[in-house]
Design an enzyme around this catalytic site. Structure first.
Site, PDB file in Angstrom:
ATOM      1  N   GLY A   1      14.422 -44.283  -1.719  1.00 22.08           N
ATOM      2  CA  GLY A   1      14.685 -44.929  -0.444  1.00 22.08           C
ATOM      3  C   GLY A   1      14.129 -44.022   0.629  1.00 22.08           C
ATOM      4  O   GLY A   1      14.178 -42.787   0.487  1.00 22.08           O
TER       5      GLY A   1
ATOM      6  N   ASP B   1       6.986 -40.904   3.231  1.00 18.20           N
ATOM      7  CA  ASP B   1       8.215 -40.103   3.312  1.00 18.20           C
ATOM      8  C   ASP B   1       7.924 -38.637   3.024  1.00 18.20           C
ATOM      9  O   ASP B   1       8.512 -37.743   3.636  1.00 18.20           O
ATOM     10  CB  ASP B   1       9.260 -40.643   2.326  1.00 18.20           C
ATOM     11  CG  ASP B   1       9.530 -42.119   2.517  1.00 18.20           C
ATOM     12  OD1 ASP B   1       9.586 -42.576   3.678  1.00 18.20           O
ATOM     13  OD2 ASP B   1       9.683 -42.824   1.510  1.00 18.20           O
TER      14      ASP B   1
END
Length: 337
Positions: free
Chosen positions: A33, A279
């Protein structure tokens, strides 16, 4: 904790060997995530990191939390008895078939988070940086309210704040994304994005020819400067991907900050798994700034970190600082013995 992140993490299921979902008899299981991926990258690079979320108190929720802890991330979870964990299926492609993602995350635990349920002053105690992305407010109205709440609390606590625009068309429309996120920008110090996302969400884009031709880097610099001026941001980072093939890309980035545009070298990357690359860039950038590196060094470090992520299956950037430093020095592809 030096770094605090907030957002959803899910269980990812990927068919092996580039299979399509309808062919699969087994799946490789990962956890990932956006904000958790950032915390993992930072922790791997030596920064004390905390991830804040809401998870179901069941086997899948505990699996997610355990995977985070395995990577040295401090986990602050609002546990739910009745809700579910989000799932997603990632089908890895090869030219001319693109990779694709199928979400099964509706009504996940974090989408039912409520304002006031997280003690932000306690969570932020001793921290220096807060990171969240545009995925979190896209999950539900309540998640959007808590995102806004977290940003206000972070600024009140004196933290630097980074925000990854991370537009997901499967979660909300461009119009809704813009309406919700424009007010959030007043709390943001560093915006991390792609040119495509800013064009879709904020209507700010570069002049491009097509997906197969390089464009003048100055076009992306203009986008970064425009974002800086419109939202009064301290810095804007834009990652740059060129896609001549599904499995072979060129990867770089720029940062507009301190009245200059700082550029990273371009890396030719073989794409084992591109999920989580942005990320990894965010994690590398945050680590660099927490270590008081200048923006020029920070964008180079972040780009090298995220270039390495392309070579690693799963969402997490499972690298070491020495590997990043070797790449920055021009590492060879000989076997390391």
């Amino acid at each position: 904790m030096d770094l605090v992140t907030f957002g959803e993490a899910m269980v990812r299921l990927t068919p092996p060997n580039f299979q399509r979902l309808e062919q699969a008899h087994s799946f490789d299981a990962y956890v990932g995530g956006g904000e958790l991926n950032v915390a993992v990258a930072a922790a791997r690079l030596g920064i004390a990191s905390r991830w804040v979320s809401r998870l179901p108190d069941n086997a899948l929720g505990r699996m997610i939390a355990s995977r985070a802890r395995e990577q040295g991330v401090d986990v602050h979870v609002d546990w739910s008895v009745d809700d579910r964990a989000g799932l997603y299926f990632a089908e890895l492609g090869a030219a001319p078939r693109a990779s694709s993602v199928l979400y099964d995350r509706a009504a996940s635990a974090i989408s039912r988070i409520t304002p006031g349920s997280i003690d932000w002053p306690s969570v932020f105690t001793g921290a220096r940086w807060f990171h969240v992305s545009g995925i979190t407010p896209a999950l539900s109205e309540r998640a959007a309210k808590v995102t806004a709440e977290s940003l206000v609390a972070a600024k009140k606590a004196g933290l630097s704040v980074s925000y990854d625009l991370n537009y997901r068309s499967k979660l909300w429309s461009a119009e809704k994304a813009r309406a919700v996120q424009e007010p959030l920008m007043q709390h943001v110090d560093v915006l991390i994005t792609t040119e495509e996302d800013t064009r879709v969400v904020f209507g700010i884009g570069a002049e491009t020819k097509n997906n197969f031709e390089r464009v003048d880097a100055s076009s992306f610099a203009d986008v970064a400067r425009t974002l800086q001026q419109r939202f009064k941001l301290g810095a804007v980072a834009i990652t740059l991907r060129e896609n001549p093939r599904v499995l072979l890309n060129s990867w770089s980035a720029i940062v507009a900050a301190d009245g200059k545009v700082h550029s990273a070298p371009r890396y030719e990357v073989e794409v084992v798994d591109r999920i989580g690359v942005g990320d990894a860039f965010s994690g590398g950038l945050i680590v660099s700034r927490l270590e008081n590196r200048g923006w020029d060094e920070a964008v180079r470090f972040a780009t090298a970190t995220s270039a390495l992520k392309h070579s690693i299956p799963g969402d997490f950037c499972l690298i070491t600082r020495s590997e990043v430093e070797q790449l920055l020095r021009g590492a060879s592809l000989r076997v390391s013995r």
